[in-house]
Design an enzyme around this catalytic site. Sequence first.
Site, PDB file in Angstrom:
ATOM      1  N   ARG A 224       0.838  -1.190   0.000  1.00 13.74           N
ATOM      2  CA  ARG A 224       0.000   0.000   0.000  1.00 13.74           C
ATOM      3  C   ARG A 224       0.882   1.251   0.000  1.00 13.74           C
ATOM      4  NH1 ARG A 224      -3.332  -2.843  -1.634  1.00 13.74           N
ATOM      5  NH2 ARG A 224      -5.412  -3.280  -0.814  1.00 13.74           N
ATOM      6  N   HIS A 272      -0.362  -0.570 -10.042  1.00 19.25           N
ATOM      7  CA  HIS A 272      -1.027  -1.484  -9.101  1.00 19.25           C
ATOM      8  C   HIS A 272      -1.402  -2.810  -9.788  1.00 19.25           C
ATOM      9  CE1 HIS A 272      -3.428  -1.467  -5.113  1.00 19.25           C
ATOM     10  NE2 HIS A 272      -3.219  -2.711  -5.493  1.00 19.25           N
TER      11      HIS A 272
HETATM   12  C1  OXD Z   1      -5.475  -6.349  -3.006  1.00 17.39           C
HETATM   13  C2  OXD Z   1      -4.992  -5.442  -4.065  1.00 17.39           C
HETATM   14  O1  OXD Z   1      -5.476  -5.950  -1.834  1.00 17.39           O
HETATM   15  O2  OXD Z   1      -5.260  -5.721  -5.245  1.00 17.39           O
HETATM   16  O3  OXD Z   1      -5.873  -7.477  -3.320  1.00 17.39           O
HETATM   17  O4  OXD Z   1      -4.325  -4.451  -3.762  1.00 17.39           O
END
Ligand code: OXD
Length: 309
Positions: A224, A272
């Site tokens: 994150r 991401h």
């Molecule tokens: C998850 C993401 O938490 O895709 O699965 O970030």
Amino acid sequence: MRIVLYRGDGVIEPWEREFHAVMPDVQTVTWKEGELLAPCDYAVLWNPAPALLAQLGDVKAIFLMGAGVDAVLKFGDALPDVPLVRLGDAGMGVQMAEYVAHAVLRYFRRFDEYEQQARHGAWNPLPQHAKEHFTIGVMGLGRLGMPVVEAMRHFGFPVRGWSRSPKDVPGVQTFAGMEALGDFLHGIRVLVCMLPLTQETTNLLDRHNLGRLASGAYLINVSRGAILNEPDLMTLIRSGQIAGATLDVFRHEPLPAPHPFWNEPRITLTPHISALTMRHDAVRQIADKIQTLENGEAVTELVDRQLGY
Ligand code: OXD
């Protein structure tokens, strides 16, 4: 049985198709802002709207379409008091291992530097890095962290692991808790962040902690963005203390156009994608867990709201 499916990005149709294929007897329900939700047995969500969450007090469980739970736990007390289940390794562990192995090997074999050299027409073999000095530190030793640890061990790197509570991992020097963080970070050459976002981990990778890594270290963040203090990373990269970073996650996604990361050649960005949810595997997993709950048994990956994951 009725299951409400909802995603903040609105991409629901392929999920509906997968649910109908895997659970043909189930009726899937969709919901739009402003609607009243008809009674449902379960909810399967990603980035839910608060108005939907407020109507889920009677479902038997809420399943998430991903591994991270921060986007739901941020609602705090507004989150209905029903079991919350995150996705386990639905094909994501191997993708994480691929992504991290690619980034680590790129730095270790100096491909990043060869890319630059090639652009300038330079034929210049560089000295090899010594593997014994290329310690990889993996933060987060859960379902997605362990395949990364195994991949790093496969290539023969010295590996350290850090987790909230003590873990014994053969062949890995493990550290646990904030009190051991300094020792864990000290001298690491590549830091891999796989931690969940919690109050404790927000801004954990700041100037102070990143400054404990080896001089010329690399950072890989696949969990994150808010765990990383982004301006601190820029400062450390500009000073040369950090040689480069591979980042898949950001505090604000999509990464805003004027963000300095875009123009920093020592930062490699991806949108991401380090571990995409494999829809079929995910729906199979959720279907199995619904069956388990219907049998009155306990399921794995139940979220602990206190711990934040
Ligand atoms: C998850 C993401 O938490 O895709 O699965 O970030």
